[in-house]
Design a protein around this motif. Structure first.
Motif, PDB file in Angstrom:
ATOM      1  N   UNK A   1       0.863  -1.189   0.000  1.00 25.71           N
ATOM      2  CA  UNK A   1       0.000   0.000   0.000  1.00 25.71           C
ATOM      3  C   UNK A   1       0.893   1.231   0.000  1.00 25.71           C
ATOM      4  N   UNK A   2       0.557   2.211  -0.829  1.00 26.64           N
ATOM      5  CA  UNK A   2       1.302   3.465  -0.844  1.00 26.64           C
ATOM      6  C   UNK A   2       0.594   4.495   0.036  1.00 26.64           C
ATOM      7  N   UNK A   3       1.296   5.023   1.021  1.00 27.04           N
ATOM      8  CA  UNK A   3       0.781   6.111   1.851  1.00 27.04           C
ATOM      9  C   UNK A   3       1.343   7.423   1.321  1.00 27.04           C
ATOM     10  N   UNK A   4       0.469   8.391   1.046  1.00 29.17           N
ATOM     11  CA  UNK A   4       0.870   9.679   0.475  1.00 29.17           C
ATOM     12  C   UNK A   4       0.464  10.788   1.436  1.00 29.17           C
ATOM     13  N   UNK A   5       1.431  11.604   1.837  1.00 32.12           N
ATOM     14  CA  UNK A   5       1.175  12.679   2.794  1.00 32.12           C
ATOM     15  C   UNK A   5       1.485  14.042   2.177  1.00 32.12           C
ATOM     16  N   UNK A   6       0.622  15.008   2.426  1.00 30.91           N
ATOM     17  CA  UNK A   6       0.863  16.425   2.105  1.00 30.91           C
ATOM     18  C   UNK A   6       1.136  16.648   0.618  1.00 30.91           C
TER      19      UNK A   6
ATOM     20  N   UNK B   1       9.344   6.093   9.400  1.00 31.63           N
ATOM     21  CA  UNK B   1      10.720   6.235   9.892  1.00 31.63           C
ATOM     22  C   UNK B   1      11.728   5.907   8.798  1.00 31.63           C
ATOM     23  N   UNK B   2      11.432   4.914   7.976  1.00 31.46           N
ATOM     24  CA  UNK B   2      12.371   4.476   6.945  1.00 31.46           C
ATOM     25  C   UNK B   2      12.606   5.531   5.871  1.00 31.46           C
ATOM     26  N   UNK B   3      11.640   6.449   5.695  1.00 27.69           N
ATOM     27  CA  UNK B   3      11.856   7.556   4.752  1.00 27.69           C
ATOM     28  C   UNK B   3      12.280   8.831   5.476  1.00 27.69           C
ATOM     29  N   UNK B   4      12.606   8.697   6.772  1.00 24.13           N
ATOM     30  CA  UNK B   4      13.180   9.805   7.530  1.00 24.13           C
ATOM     31  C   UNK B   4      12.207  10.884   7.941  1.00 24.13           C
ATOM     32  N   UNK B   5      10.917  10.552   8.044  1.00 24.58           N
ATOM     33  CA  UNK B   5       9.912  11.577   8.309  1.00 24.58           C
ATOM     34  C   UNK B   5       9.143  11.357   9.619  1.00 24.58           C
ATOM     35  N   UNK B   6       9.700  10.551  10.510  1.00 20.71           N
ATOM     36  CA  UNK B   6       9.027  10.279  11.778  1.00 20.71           C
ATOM     37  C   UNK B   6       9.765  10.941  12.935  1.00 20.71           C
ATOM     38  N   UNK B   7       9.001  11.521  13.845  1.00 19.27           N
ATOM     39  CA  UNK B   7       9.529  12.030  15.114  1.00 19.27           C
ATOM     40  C   UNK B   7       8.713  11.413  16.243  1.00 19.27           C
TER      41      UNK B   7
ATOM     42  N   UNK C   1       3.848  10.874  18.608  1.00 21.21           N
ATOM     43  CA  UNK C   1       4.485  10.597  17.319  1.00 21.21           C
ATOM     44  C   UNK C   1       3.965  11.575  16.265  1.00 21.21           C
ATOM     45  N   UNK C   2       4.840  11.890  15.288  1.00 20.77           N
ATOM     46  CA  UNK C   2       4.534  12.869  14.249  1.00 20.77           C
ATOM     47  C   UNK C   2       5.046  12.412  12.894  1.00 20.77           C
ATOM     48  N   UNK C   3       4.308  12.768  11.844  1.00 21.81           N
ATOM     49  CA  UNK C   3       4.812  12.667  10.484  1.00 21.81           C
ATOM     50  C   UNK C   3       5.163  14.085  10.038  1.00 21.81           C
ATOM     51  N   UNK C   4       6.331  14.230   9.394  1.00 24.62           N
ATOM     52  CA  UNK C   4       6.877  15.549   9.093  1.00 24.62           C
ATOM     53  C   UNK C   4       6.833  15.821   7.595  1.00 24.62           C
ATOM     54  N   UNK C   5       6.205  16.926   7.215  1.00 25.28           N
ATOM     55  CA  UNK C   5       6.229  17.386   5.836  1.00 25.28           C
ATOM     56  C   UNK C   5       7.257  18.491   5.681  1.00 25.28           C
TER      57      UNK C   5
ATOM     58  N   UNK D   1      10.020  23.379  10.772  1.00 22.85           N
ATOM     59  CA  UNK D   1       8.569  23.244  10.682  1.00 22.85           C
ATOM     60  C   UNK D   1       7.907  24.544  11.152  1.00 22.85           C
ATOM     61  N   UNK D   2       6.901  24.988  10.422  1.00 21.44           N
ATOM     62  CA  UNK D   2       6.188  26.229  10.759  1.00 21.44           C
ATOM     63  C   UNK D   2       4.798  25.994  11.329  1.00 21.44           C
ATOM     64  N   UNK D   3       4.197  24.832  11.010  1.00 19.30           N
ATOM     65  CA  UNK D   3       2.817  24.589  11.425  1.00 19.30           C
ATOM     66  C   UNK D   3       2.683  23.226  12.106  1.00 19.30           C
ATOM     67  N   UNK D   4       1.970  23.242  13.212  1.00 19.25           N
ATOM     68  CA  UNK D   4       1.781  22.056  14.062  1.00 19.25           C
ATOM     69  C   UNK D   4       0.321  21.648  13.976  1.00 19.25           C
TER      70      UNK D   4
END
Length: 239
Positions: A12-17, A131-137, A153-157, A200-203
């Motif tokens: 499955x492909x997950x697409x964010x932002x 995490x594997x694409x470096x976008x997890x905090x 936990x956060x996903x980062x755009x 990051x500018x927006x939470x």
């Protein structure tokens, strides 16, 4: 930002932002989940779509200005947490994978639902994908005795971070229950400051609901004085 994960053995492909008219790459997959913005793609069929409300806080300002925007009672609880010796650590994707933090987070997440008498679903596979694409905090708040009080936990755009999950580690002692509440509030504030340092500018508060079952959570998020914002989601299959 997008990545491929597997659920029940199905890729499955997950697409964010994503941008509104950005095409979905269906190479190696037949289904995609699109999060946050509406998407138009002639190669795919939208199986399901829905809209949601969230709150978004501007964290581009100084930490002092961010704190000043909160309601006064909230500011007092955050300061109390600091005085009581509650501490915070924030981990980026590489550290998360190296230290097996996802497994610990997932176990605490499942335990939280168990304590509520509910059945929780594992979140590990999705967190590993991010995490594997470096976008997890992932951030953790610790009580003065070193025990864990809360996880986030956060996903980062590019300029936005979206809250994915929060876990409060329940304690029976009334004093610790109160401290966990302070710790959770301090953790959100420290997360904002840390994410701001990462550009990051927006939470994004991960959605709000007017459903009666969710009113306490929504009221908690509103203490931080974020602005209402619409988000869009869809499930897309190969056309």
């Amino acid at each position: 930002m997008d990545f491929i994960r597997k659920k029940w053995g199905v890729p499955i492909r997950d697409i964010w932002f994503t941008n509104t008219h950005e095409a979905v790459d269906f190479s190696f997959i037949n289904i995609a989940y699109n999060f946050y913005k509406p998407i138009v793609d002639e190669r795919g069929i939208i199986l399901k779509k829905w809209q949601s409300q969230t709150l978004v806080s501007d964290i581009s300002k100084t930490p002092e200005e961010i704190l000043a925007n909160f309601k006064s009672r909230l500011r007092n609880k955050i300061r109390r947490a600091t005085r009581e010796g509650i501490t915070v650590k924030v981990f980026e994707s590489r550290e998360i994978l190296k230290n097996n933090i996802i497994s610990e987070f997932d176990a605490a997440y499942m335990e939280m639902y168990y304590d509520k008498g509910q059945k929780g679903k594992s979140i590990a596979h999705r967190l590993y994908g991010i995490a594997k694409v470096g976008k997890l905090v992932i951030s953790i708040a610790y009580l003065p005795d070193g025990t864990i009080a809360a996880y986030h936990s956060y996903v980062i755009g590019e300029k936005i971070a979206r809250l994915l999950h929060t876990v409060s580690v329940f304690r029976e002692e009334p004093e610790k229950k109160m401290m966990i509440g302070w710790a959770n509030r301090l953790l959100h504030f420290k997360d904002m400051c840390s994410l701001r340092e990462r550009g990051v500018s927006f939470y994004d508060w991960g959605g709000v609901s007017r459903d009666k079952k969710m009113e306490n959570i929504t009221r908690f998020k509103e203490e931080f004085n974020g602005q209402e914002h619409k988000t869009f989601y869809s499930v897309i299959i190969r056309g």
